[in-house]
Design an enzyme around this catalytic site. Structure first.
Site, PDB file in Angstrom:
ATOM      1  CG  ASP A 277      26.583  55.492  32.956  1.00 31.84           C
ATOM      2  OD1 ASP A 277      27.809  55.664  32.774  1.00 31.84           O
ATOM      3  OD2 ASP A 277      26.044  54.688  33.897  1.00 31.84           O
ATOM      4  NE  ARG A 282      23.851  52.185  32.314  1.00 32.72           N
ATOM      5  CZ  ARG A 282      22.569  51.892  32.216  1.00 32.72           C
ATOM      6  NH1 ARG A 282      21.695  52.321  31.340  1.00 32.72           N
ATOM      7  NH2 ARG A 282      21.788  51.146  33.332  1.00 32.72           N
ATOM      8  CE  LYS A 376      26.667  49.390  33.690  1.00 33.41           C
ATOM      9  NZ  LYS A 376      26.174  48.912  34.779  1.00 33.41           N
TER      10      LYS A 376
HETATM   11  C1  VG1 Z   1      19.774  48.736  34.633  1.00 35.97           C
HETATM   12  C2  VG1 Z   1      20.372  47.810  33.262  1.00 35.97           C
HETATM   13  C3  VG1 Z   1      21.334  46.779  33.834  1.00 35.97           C
HETATM   14  C4  VG1 Z   1      22.432  47.496  34.487  1.00 35.97           C
HETATM   15  C5  VG1 Z   1      21.999  48.386  35.704  1.00 35.97           C
HETATM   16  C6  VG1 Z   1      22.864  49.104  36.380  1.00 35.97           C
HETATM   17  O1  VG1 Z   1      19.223  47.905  35.570  1.00 35.97           O
HETATM   18  O2  VG1 Z   1      19.158  47.289  32.894  1.00 35.97           O
HETATM   19  O3  VG1 Z   1      22.040  46.065  32.785  1.00 35.97           O
HETATM   20  O4  VG1 Z   1      23.383  46.695  34.975  1.00 35.97           O
HETATM   21  O5  VG1 Z   1      20.837  49.132  35.196  1.00 35.97           O
HETATM   22  O6  VG1 Z   1      23.814  49.991  35.494  1.00 35.97           O
HETATM   23  P1  VG1 Z   1      17.721  47.588  35.678  1.00 35.97           P
HETATM   24  O7  VG1 Z   1      17.446  46.617  36.869  1.00 35.97           O
HETATM   25  O8  VG1 Z   1      17.041  48.934  35.924  1.00 35.97           O
HETATM   26  O9  VG1 Z   1      17.115  47.103  34.418  1.00 35.97           O
HETATM   27  V1  VG1 Z   1      24.084  51.398  35.982  1.00 35.97           V
HETATM   28  O10 VG1 Z   1      25.044  52.246  34.731  1.00 35.97           O
HETATM   29  O11 VG1 Z   1      22.796  52.332  36.392  1.00 35.97           O
HETATM   30  O12 VG1 Z   1      25.162  51.181  37.323  1.00 35.97           O
HETATM   31 CO    CO Z   2      26.329  53.626  35.306  1.00 34.40          CO
END
Ligand code: VG1
Ligand code: CO
Length: 543
Positions: A277, A282, A376
């Site tokens: 990502d 991700r 992650k």
């Molecule tokens: C989303 C995902 C969550 C993840 C977060 C940040 O959050 O569901 O699992 O940890 O994004 O990921 P939410 O609150 O929109 O469901 V990243 O790669 O955007 O820092």
């Molecule tokens: Co991210």
């Protein structure tokens, strides 16, 4: 160059969400917006005087300008040193590693992750602590409290930093070190994985396609996959970071990484496909004609991580976010490992990792990682898969088929309803919350509700409680639906509906997940009145 103290007033809505503060880029660019929030971070963590900070971002529009502002503010607030990725770039896991390796006091990561970038899209900023992980809720609450009472910020009235030039320089009394964003991270990956075995795999004609989605992992993937592991040039596609991610949506799932899916489902598909990502934390894993759901990927990695040198001693335990399927729990149980269920967001894994209670963590949203950093890590997951493929000699689809025969299959899907009216979304959740006590025993279609609650997490390490983390409804026979509102969106509300059904019948392991979940999907709508309340015929994104 002198230190200016600029008077300001609180700006509403500077509340960190699942992963830092995310807003429209235009909002972040409003006068004082970034400055207020940055000062609130500095104040919320007890000041930065004499501290060393790591600073970098995913290269999206406004990244470089914002880094300039942050550096001038860090200098004016008395920071001793900032370590910055060249060109302002650092993937989120690389930033986490750098904080740990250099024993910095923390870091500021500029990213809105999987959200699109550009002047009309999204921007974000988050603070990571000295363990390299996202600030815990206790810290983000302090930062938010500061945003509501801030009356001034400090900034140098000049001073440019050339982000392109590697090496040391100064900004006022603060030292600046510009580092290669890839080198330390690539070295760490070389320690964890059997690079010789993976290199032999590529030498033997194994074909891979990695889609960097025009985001930050491009330089990392070129260096590690092509330069160090010998994958042929062209293995990495969309490998040059662009401020608007090539106009795309850098979210590695079958919907937004459709170009990669098309390649992986073509007649002459490569052996292995992967994507990452915006900020590189991700991962999407897909074999030839075989998409692997992130929950299944976590379970497979938990089962076979010991094939990689970094995990040869086995795992202390596995943690997953609550909406992630129970597939990893089944592996943990079979292997006698501890397993934990945490709220959504990587910040909840930090304590478990620091305390040595778990080695691997994962989320259904395509996040997987381990105790090597406190974020992650997209490429890490890809390399662990490659290590397992190299050591077993099996294909992705063979590995998954074997896994399901051993452990059963947790059919899984997430349905997202995006940019829903906030009041309607809040009402939907409130309505479910109000009925939780009455649901057990009710039948919906062919299904019977076996239990329902709202998830609340008691952190076993620091004793803190995080409540209101999602509505869970369980069905007899191993089904579950979870309802939750996103904490990363920037338009209205995003309703996430997480659907799961366990299947252990060996003859029923090869179904399409949407078909296998049809009963749960219908029950979810009946229970929550999704269509009526959101005014939508169906989800915007199915993953
Ligand atoms: C989303 C995902 C969550 C993840 C977060 C940040 O959050 O569901 O699992 O940890 O994004 O990921 P939410 O609150 O929109 O469901 V990243 O790669 O955007 O820092
Ligand atoms: Co991210």
């Amino acid at each position: 160059m002198s230190i200016q103290t600029v008077q300001t007033t609180p700006i509403a809505g500077q509340k960190p969400g699942t992963s830092g503060l995310r807003k429209k880029t235009a909002v972040f660019m409003e006068p004082g917006y970034l400055e207020n929030y940055t000062q609130a971070i500095f104040d919320g963590i007890g000041g930065v005087e004499g501290k060393t900070l790591v600073v970098g971002g995913d290269g999206r529009y406004f990244n470089d300008v914002a880094i300039g502002t942050i550096l001038r503010m860090a200098a004016a607030n008395g920071a001793a040193k900032c370590i910055v990725g060249q060109g302002g770039l650092l993937s989120t896991p690389a930033a986490s590693h750098l904080i740990r390796k250099r024993e910095a006091d923390g870091g500021l990561i500029l990213s809105a992750s999987h959200n699109p970038g550009g002047p009309k899209a999204d921007f974000g900023l988050k603070y990571n602590g000295p363990n390299g992980g996202p600030a815990t809720e206790g810290v983000t609450e302090k930062i938010f409290a500061r945003t509501q009472e801030i009356d001034a910020y400090r900034i140098l009235d000049g001073g440019e930093v050339d982000l392109g030039a590697l090496g040391d320089s100064a900004l006022g009394d603060m030292q600046i070190e510009i580092v290669d964003p890839v080198a330390d991270y690539a070295e760490l990956m070389g320690e964890l994985f059997d690079f010789d075995a993976i290199a032999r795999l590529f030498k033997g004609g194994f074909r891979m396609c990695f889609d960097a989605m025009h985001a930050v992992t491009g330089p990392y993937a070129h260096e590690i996959l092509e330069n160090r592991l010998g994958a042929p040039a062209g293995t990495v596609m969309n490998g040059v970071p662009s401020p608007d991610f090539g106009g795309g949506h850098p979210d590695p799932n079958p919907v937004w990484a459709k170009a990669l899916m098309d390649i992986m489902y073509a007649d002459d598909a490569p052996d292995f496909g992967a994507a990452s990502d915006g900020d590189g934390d991700r991962n999407m894993i897909v074999g030839a004609h075989c998409y692997v759901s992130p929950s299944d990927s976590l379970a497979l990695l938990a089962d076979k991580a010991d094939l990689a040198p970094g995990y040869a001693g086995g795992l202390a335990g596995v943690a997953r976010s609550m909406p992630t399927s129970a597939a990893a729990d089944r592996v943990a149980e079979a292997k006698g490992m501890a397993s934990f269920e945490t709220p959504t967001g990587w910040k909840f894994f930090g304590n478990l990792l620091d305390a040595g209670k778990v080695t691997l963590c994962g989320e259904e949203s395509a996040g997987t990682g381990s105790n090597h950093v406190r974020e992650k890590d997209g490429l890490w997951a890809v390399l662990l898969w490659l290590n397992i493929l190299a050591k077993t000699g099996k294909s992705v689809s063979e590995l998954m088929a074997d896994h399901w025969v051993s452990y059963g299959r947790n059919y899984y899907s997430r349905h997202d309803y995006e940019a829903v009216d906030s009041d309607a979304a809040n009402d939907l959740i409130a309505n479910l919350r109000g009925r939780l006590g009455d649901l057990a025993g009710q039948t919906v279609g062919d299904l019977t509700v076996s239990g329902a609650d709202e998830f609340s997490y008691d952190d076993p390490v620091d004793g803190s409680t995080s409540s209101g983390q999602g509505i869970r409804i369980y069905f007899e026979g191993g089904g579950r639906v979870v309802f939750r509102l996103s904490g990363t969106g920037t338009d209205g509300a995003t309703l996430r509906v997480y659907l799961e059904q366990l299947e252990t019948d060996a003859a029923a392991l090869g179904k399409d997940p949407q078909e296998a979940l049809a009963g749960i999907i219908a029950a979810a709508d009946a229970l929550a009145e999704i269509k009526v309340r959101t005014g939508r015929d169906g989800p915007d994104v199915i993953t």
